[in-house]
Design a protein around this motif. Structure first.
Motif, PDB file in Angstrom:
ATOM      1  N   UNK A  51      -7.938   3.914 -10.792  1.00 53.82           N
ATOM      2  CA  UNK A  51      -7.282   2.684 -11.252  1.00 53.82           C
ATOM      3  C   UNK A  51      -6.078   2.275 -10.417  1.00 53.82           C
ATOM      4  N   UNK A  52      -5.342   3.228  -9.863  1.00 47.88           N
ATOM      5  CA  UNK A  52      -4.163   2.884  -9.081  1.00 47.88           C
ATOM      6  C   UNK A  52      -4.353   2.995  -7.588  1.00 47.88           C
TER       7      UNK A  52
ATOM      8  N   UNK B 123       0.819  -1.201   0.000  1.00 49.17           N
ATOM      9  CA  UNK B 123       0.000   0.000   0.000  1.00 49.17           C
ATOM     10  C   UNK B 123       0.856   1.256   0.000  1.00 49.17           C
ATOM     11  N   UNK B 124       2.136   1.135   0.309  1.00 46.37           N
ATOM     12  CA  UNK B 124       2.968   2.317   0.436  1.00 46.37           C
ATOM     13  C   UNK B 124       3.193   3.022  -0.884  1.00 46.37           C
ATOM     14  N   UNK B 125       3.112   2.303  -2.020  1.00 44.05           N
ATOM     15  CA  UNK B 125       3.415   2.907  -3.314  1.00 44.05           C
ATOM     16  C   UNK B 125       2.177   3.384  -4.054  1.00 44.05           C
ATOM     17  N   UNK B 126       0.991   3.139  -3.511  1.00 41.17           N
ATOM     18  CA  UNK B 126      -0.238   3.559  -4.175  1.00 41.17           C
ATOM     19  C   UNK B 126      -1.092   4.329  -3.179  1.00 41.17           C
ATOM     20  N   UNK B 127      -1.917   5.247  -3.666  1.00 42.00           N
ATOM     21  CA  UNK B 127      -2.610   6.147  -2.744  1.00 42.00           C
ATOM     22  C   UNK B 127      -3.852   5.537  -2.110  1.00 42.00           C
ATOM     23  N   UNK B 128      -4.125   5.987  -0.897  1.00 41.81           N
ATOM     24  CA  UNK B 128      -5.403   5.742  -0.243  1.00 41.81           C
ATOM     25  C   UNK B 128      -6.214   7.016  -0.428  1.00 41.81           C
TER      26      UNK B 128
ATOM     27  N   UNK C 100      -9.896  12.076  -3.521  1.00 42.29           N
ATOM     28  CA  UNK C 100     -10.248  11.128  -4.577  1.00 42.29           C
ATOM     29  C   UNK C 100     -10.623  11.847  -5.865  1.00 42.29           C
ATOM     30  N   UNK C 101     -10.355  11.172  -6.970  1.00 44.86           N
ATOM     31  CA  UNK C 101     -10.801  11.604  -8.289  1.00 44.86           C
ATOM     32  C   UNK C 101     -10.973  10.360  -9.142  1.00 44.86           C
ATOM     33  N   UNK C 102     -11.763  10.469 -10.188  1.00 40.40           N
ATOM     34  CA  UNK C 102     -11.967   9.321 -11.073  1.00 40.40           C
ATOM     35  C   UNK C 102     -10.659   8.869 -11.700  1.00 40.40           C
ATOM     36  N   UNK C 103      -9.793   9.827 -12.024  1.00 37.61           N
ATOM     37  CA  UNK C 103      -8.523   9.485 -12.657  1.00 37.61           C
ATOM     38  C   UNK C 103      -7.616   8.695 -11.730  1.00 37.61           C
TER      39      UNK C 103
END
Length: 274
Positions: A28-29, A1-6, A22-25
Motif C-alpha cells: 500500500x505504501x 519517492x524518497x519517503x516511500x520504499x521501492x 517486497x511483501x504484501x504488507x
C-alpha cells in the motif's frame, strides 16, 4: 519517492536507489515494485508455492496500481498475472505473450521484447537496459501520490477483471447446478466473456462500454432463486480468490445489489444468471 520504499521481489544491488524486499504488507505504501529476472520457471509452477506466492504479490501490486518494472522471468510473471499465455524458454527464460490490451514497443522475433500494460513495464530480456531503469526512476520521482480511483482501478483494471471473470465462468461451467444452464444457452464463450466484460467495466465506472437491460437479457431462462444464490456464491469465491477480499469488494457488492434487484423483479422465479 524518497519517503516511500521501492520494493523488489529478489535481492538487487546497483539499481541506483535503495530497494527493500517486497511483501504484501508493504504494497500500500510502495513507490514501485521491481520484479527482476531470477531464472526460475513461470510457465509451469506446479508444486512451487514460492512461485504462487510471488504471483499473488505481483497481482496485488497491479490491483493497487503500483508502478511495476519487470524483466526476464519477472516479465513473464507479469504477463501471467495479466492473463497472457506464458511459453517455456528454449535454453533461456520463460516468456509471455503480450497481455490483452498491452502496447508492444519492441519485438524480437515472436517475442514481445518491451511491452506496457496499466502500471506494468516489462522487458523480456534477462538484463535490464539502462534507459528503462532511468526512465522508471524518473517516472517515480515525478509521480503524484496514488489515490483510490474508480472501482475498476481498485479491482486492478480490465486485464485483471477479465482474468477473474474467466475463472468464475470456469467454476460455473463445472458446477452441477449452473453448468447445464450455461451449456444450453452459451455457445461462443469468447463473445460471451467480451459481453460480460463490457457490462462489468461499465458497472465499475470504466466508461459506457455496455448498454442494455439486465432483466431483458436474462428473461426467459426459467431460473429460480437457487440458481441466483449459487451464482452469487461462486462469484464471491472467484472474486476473493483472484483479487483478495479488499479488491473484490466493489465487484461483490454490485453483484449482490444486482441479484437483489433481479430477485424483486422476477419473484418467485428469481435469478436470471448473467
Amino acid at each position: 519517492m524518497t519517503s516511500v520504499p521501492l520494493l523488489t521481489t529478489s535481492p538487487l544491488s546497483g539499481f541506483g536507489v535503495e530497494v527493500v524486499m517486497a511483501s504484501s504488507a508493504a504494497l500500500p505504501g510502495a513507490a514501485g515494485l521491481l520484479v527482476p529476472h531470477d531464472g526460475e520457471p513461470v510457465a509451469d509452477v506446479r508444486d512451487r508455492p514460492d512461485r504462487w506466492a510471488l504471483l499473488t504479490l505481483l497481482a496485488g501490486a497491479v490491483r493497487r496500481r503500483v508502478p511495476v518494472l519487470a524483466w526476464g522471468s519477472g516479465a513473464a510473471l507479469a504477463g501471467r498475472v495479466l492473463g497472457a499465455r506464458v511459453r517455456p524458454g528454449k535454453g533461456a527464460a520463460d516468456w509471455s505473450e503480450a497481455p490483452r490490451g498491452a502496447t508492444v514497443e519492441r519485438w524480437q522475433g515472436e517475442v514481445p521484447l518491451l511491452w506496457r500494460a496499466g502500471p506494468v513495464t516489462a522487458w523480456a530480456g534477462e538484463t535490464l537496459p539502462e534507459d528503462l531503469r532511468s526512465e522508471f526512476l524518473a517516472r517515480l520521482m515525478q509521480a503524484e501520490p496514488r489515490a483510490p480511483g474508480s472501482p475498476l482501478e481498485v479491482v486492478g483494471g480490465e486485464a485483471v477483471l477479465r482474468t477473474m471473470l474467466a475463472d468464475f465462468y470456469a467454476r460455473a461451467r463445472a458446477d452441477t447446478l449452473l453448468g447445464p444452464v450455461f451449456a444450453a444457452h452459451v455457445q461462443d464463450w469468447e463473445t460471451h466473456l467480451d459481453r460480460v466484460m463490457a457490462f462489468w467495466v461499465t458497472m465499475l465506472g470504466g466508461g459506457p462500454a455496455w448498454r442494455g437491460n439486465l432483466n431483458s437479457v436474462h428473461a426467459g431462462l426459467g431460473l429460480r432463486g437457487t440458481h441466483l444464490r449459487r451464482w452469487l456464491a461462486l462469484f464471491r469465491e472467484a472474486a476473493e480468490d483472484c483479487l483478495g477480499p479488499e479488491a473484490a469488494a466493489p465487484l461483490t457488492a454490485r453483484a449482490e445489489a444486482m441479484g437483489h434487484r433481479l430477485g424483486q423483479r422476477n419473484a418467485p422465479h428469481v435469478g436470471r444468471v448473467p
